[in-house]
Design a protein around this motif. Sequence first.
Motif, PDB file in Angstrom:
ATOM      1  N   PRO A 148       0.785  -1.234   0.000  1.00 48.39           N
ATOM      2  CA  PRO A 148       0.000   0.000   0.000  1.00 48.39           C
ATOM      3  C   PRO A 148       0.820   1.288   0.000  1.00 48.39           C
ATOM      4  CG  PRO A 148      -0.114  -1.058   2.141  1.00 48.39           C
ATOM      5  CD  PRO A 148       0.623  -1.989   1.234  1.00 48.39           C
ATOM      6  N   SER A 149       2.045   1.272   0.520  1.00 51.15           N
ATOM      7  CA  SER A 149       2.837   2.502   0.623  1.00 51.15           C
ATOM      8  C   SER A 149       4.263   2.266   0.169  1.00 51.15           C
ATOM      9  CB  SER A 149       2.849   3.009   2.063  1.00 51.15           C
ATOM     10  OG  SER A 149       1.546   3.299   2.490  1.00 51.15           O
ATOM     11  N   ILE A 150       4.633   2.930  -0.910  1.00 53.00           N
ATOM     12  CA  ILE A 150       5.999   2.869  -1.414  1.00 53.00           C
ATOM     13  C   ILE A 150       6.533   4.295  -1.441  1.00 53.00           C
ATOM     14  CG2 ILE A 150       7.517   2.292  -3.333  1.00 53.00           C
ATOM     15  CD1 ILE A 150       5.416   0.241  -4.216  1.00 53.00           C
ATOM     16  N   PHE A 151       7.658   4.518  -0.766  1.00 52.54           N
ATOM     17  CA  PHE A 151       8.317   5.814  -0.758  1.00 52.54           C
ATOM     18  C   PHE A 151       9.589   5.688  -1.580  1.00 52.54           C
ATOM     19  CE2 PHE A 151       5.720   5.644   2.982  1.00 52.54           C
ATOM     20  CZ  PHE A 151       5.148   6.910   3.042  1.00 52.54           C
ATOM     21  N   LEU A 152       9.648   6.392  -2.671  1.00 50.51           N
ATOM     22  CA  LEU A 152      10.790   6.319  -3.581  1.00 50.51           C
ATOM     23  C   LEU A 152      11.471   7.679  -3.635  1.00 50.51           C
ATOM     24  CD1 LEU A 152      12.451   4.937  -5.822  1.00 50.51           C
ATOM     25  CD2 LEU A 152      10.704   5.701  -7.431  1.00 50.51           C
ATOM     26  N   ILE A 153      12.743   7.701  -3.307  1.00 50.04           N
ATOM     27  CA  ILE A 153      13.531   8.926  -3.403  1.00 50.04           C
ATOM     28  C   ILE A 153      14.389   8.802  -4.648  1.00 50.04           C
ATOM     29  CG2 ILE A 153      15.329  10.328  -2.317  1.00 50.04           C
ATOM     30  CD1 ILE A 153      14.292   9.134   0.380  1.00 50.04           C
ATOM     31  N   SER A 154      14.230   9.770  -5.568  1.00 52.34           N
ATOM     32  CA  SER A 154      14.967   9.700  -6.819  1.00 52.34           C
ATOM     33  C   SER A 154      15.103  11.083  -7.437  1.00 52.34           C
ATOM     34  CB  SER A 154      14.229   8.778  -7.796  1.00 52.34           C
ATOM     35  OG  SER A 154      14.896   8.752  -9.040  1.00 52.34           O
ATOM     36  N   HIS A 155      16.177  11.259  -8.185  1.00 52.88           N
ATOM     37  CA  HIS A 155      16.382  12.477  -8.962  1.00 52.88           C
ATOM     38  C   HIS A 155      16.057  12.224 -10.431  1.00 52.88           C
ATOM     39  CE1 HIS A 155      18.399  14.713  -5.741  1.00 52.88           C
ATOM     40  NE2 HIS A 155      18.814  13.523  -5.363  1.00 52.88           N
ATOM     41  N   ASN A 156      15.620  11.033 -10.752  1.00 48.81           N
ATOM     42  CA  ASN A 156      15.363  10.624 -12.126  1.00 48.81           C
ATOM     43  C   ASN A 156      13.944  11.026 -12.540  1.00 48.81           C
ATOM     44  OD1 ASN A 156      14.817   9.175 -14.497  1.00 48.81           O
ATOM     45  ND2 ASN A 156      16.074   7.444 -13.864  1.00 48.81           N
ATOM     46  N   GLU A 157      13.827  12.097 -13.314  1.00 45.62           N
ATOM     47  CA  GLU A 157      12.519  12.579 -13.758  1.00 45.62           C
ATOM     48  C   GLU A 157      11.804  11.540 -14.627  1.00 45.62           C
ATOM     49  OE1 GLU A 157      10.651  15.469 -13.278  1.00 45.62           O
ATOM     50  OE2 GLU A 157      12.042  15.791 -11.627  1.00 45.62           O
ATOM     51  N   ARG A 158      12.557  10.856 -15.480  1.00 46.39           N
ATOM     52  CA  ARG A 158      11.951   9.846 -16.356  1.00 46.39           C
ATOM     53  C   ARG A 158      11.331   8.724 -15.545  1.00 46.39           C
ATOM     54  NH1 ARG A 158      13.206   5.271 -18.422  1.00 46.39           N
ATOM     55  NH2 ARG A 158      15.333   5.258 -17.707  1.00 46.39           N
ATOM     56  N   LEU A 159      12.001   8.305 -14.495  1.00 42.52           N
ATOM     57  CA  LEU A 159      11.469   7.250 -13.638  1.00 42.52           C
ATOM     58  C   LEU A 159      10.174   7.721 -12.977  1.00 42.52           C
ATOM     59  CD1 LEU A 159      11.866   4.449 -12.349  1.00 42.52           C
ATOM     60  CD2 LEU A 159      13.156   5.575 -10.548  1.00 42.52           C
ATOM     61  N   LYS A 160      10.184   8.923 -12.453  1.00 42.19           N
ATOM     62  CA  LYS A 160       8.991   9.475 -11.803  1.00 42.19           C
ATOM     63  C   LYS A 160       7.831   9.554 -12.796  1.00 42.19           C
ATOM     64  CE  LYS A 160       8.251  13.701 -11.654  1.00 42.19           C
ATOM     65  NZ  LYS A 160       8.317  15.146 -11.557  1.00 42.19           N
ATOM     66  N   ASN A 161       8.094  10.033 -13.994  1.00 40.81           N
ATOM     67  CA  ASN A 161       7.040  10.186 -14.992  1.00 40.81           C
ATOM     68  C   ASN A 161       6.536   8.852 -15.531  1.00 40.81           C
ATOM     69  OD1 ASN A 161       7.137  12.975 -14.766  1.00 40.81           O
ATOM     70  ND2 ASN A 161       8.717  13.155 -16.329  1.00 40.81           N
ATOM     71  N   THR A 162       7.325   7.810 -15.428  1.00 44.37           N
ATOM     72  CA  THR A 162       6.923   6.490 -15.911  1.00 44.37           C
ATOM     73  C   THR A 162       6.140   5.725 -14.855  1.00 44.37           C
ATOM     74  OG1 THR A 162       8.929   6.444 -17.240  1.00 44.37           O
ATOM     75  CG2 THR A 162       7.782   4.369 -16.975  1.00 44.37           C
ATOM     76  N   ILE A 163       6.513   5.890 -13.590  1.00 45.20           N
ATOM     77  CA  ILE A 163       5.844   5.166 -12.511  1.00 45.20           C
ATOM     78  C   ILE A 163       4.468   5.761 -12.205  1.00 45.20           C
ATOM     79  CG2 ILE A 163       5.960   4.687 -10.028  1.00 45.20           C
ATOM     80  CD1 ILE A 163       8.890   4.182 -10.336  1.00 45.20           C
ATOM     81  N   HIS A 164       4.283   7.047 -12.457  1.00 45.29           N
ATOM     82  CA  HIS A 164       3.020   7.735 -12.179  1.00 45.29           C
ATOM     83  C   HIS A 164       2.620   7.592 -10.707  1.00 45.29           C
ATOM     84  CE1 HIS A 164       2.640   8.195 -16.467  1.00 45.29           C
ATOM     85  NE2 HIS A 164       2.713   6.913 -16.628  1.00 45.29           N
ATOM     86  N   PRO A 165       3.316   8.290  -9.831  1.00 45.87           N
ATOM     87  CA  PRO A 165       3.011   8.181  -8.396  1.00 45.87           C
ATOM     88  C   PRO A 165       1.631   8.742  -8.057  1.00 45.87           C
ATOM     89  CG  PRO A 165       4.526   9.994  -8.797  1.00 45.87           C
ATOM     90  CD  PRO A 165       4.357   9.280 -10.099  1.00 45.87           C
ATOM     91  N   ASP A 166       1.040   8.205  -6.995  1.00 46.34           N
ATOM     92  CA  ASP A 166      -0.236   8.729  -6.513  1.00 46.34           C
ATOM     93  C   ASP A 166      -0.045  10.122  -5.913  1.00 46.34           C
ATOM     94  OD1 ASP A 166      -1.574   6.399  -7.222  1.00 46.34           O
ATOM     95  OD2 ASP A 166      -1.137   5.467  -5.296  1.00 46.34           O
ATOM     96  N   LYS A 167       1.100  10.304  -5.276  1.00 43.49           N
ATOM     97  CA  LYS A 167       1.403  11.594  -4.653  1.00 43.49           C
ATOM     98  C   LYS A 167       2.894  11.853  -4.801  1.00 43.49           C
ATOM     99  CE  LYS A 167       0.790  14.359  -0.571  1.00 43.49           C
ATOM    100  NZ  LYS A 167       0.120  14.512   0.691  1.00 43.49           N
ATOM    101  N   GLU A 168       3.234  13.100  -5.025  1.00 41.40           N
ATOM    102  CA  GLU A 168       4.638  13.476  -5.189  1.00 41.40           C
ATOM    103  C   GLU A 168       4.964  14.613  -4.235  1.00 41.40           C
ATOM    104  OE1 GLU A 168       7.366  15.649  -8.554  1.00 41.40           O
ATOM    105  OE2 GLU A 168       5.580  14.578  -9.179  1.00 41.40           O
ATOM    106  N   ILE A 169       6.100  14.497  -3.577  1.00 40.23           N
ATOM    107  CA  ILE A 169       6.584  15.557  -2.699  1.00 40.23           C
ATOM    108  C   ILE A 169       7.917  16.027  -3.273  1.00 40.23           C
ATOM    109  CG2 ILE A 169       7.385  16.153  -0.393  1.00 40.23           C
ATOM    110  CD1 ILE A 169       5.559  13.881   0.644  1.00 40.23           C
ATOM    111  N   THR A 170       8.018  17.301  -3.555  1.00 40.76           N
ATOM    112  CA  THR A 170       9.238  17.864  -4.104  1.00 40.76           C
ATOM    113  C   THR A 170       9.945  18.670  -3.018  1.00 40.76           C
ATOM    114  OG1 THR A 170       8.205  18.015  -6.279  1.00 40.76           O
ATOM    115  CG2 THR A 170      10.187  19.337  -5.919  1.00 40.76           C
TER     116      THR A 170
END
Length: 77
Positions: A44-66
């Motif tokens: 239910p909860s995955i916290f991913l820390i990354s600087h990879n914009e492509r990864l973020k845009n491909t995974i489509h997170p439910d919520k994003e914190i910048t």
Amino acid sequence: LRAIAYSRGLGTNVLFLDEIDRDMSELHTARLVSFFNEFRKACPSIFLISHNERLKNTIHPDKEITIVRKSGISKVL
């Protein structure tokens, strides 16, 4: 990761991943995205820390914190 969590009796309610895509090839990044798409159904909860914009845009997170760091001060946007 799932096998490691289960083998240690931790379950998979929350998963924290920090910069796991660093220095990863395109093929391995694609495999990581595939893993997340499958794994998020069971965890239910995955916290991913990354600087990879492509990864973020491909995974489509439910919520994003910048978080931005400027002049030595980190700020949540």
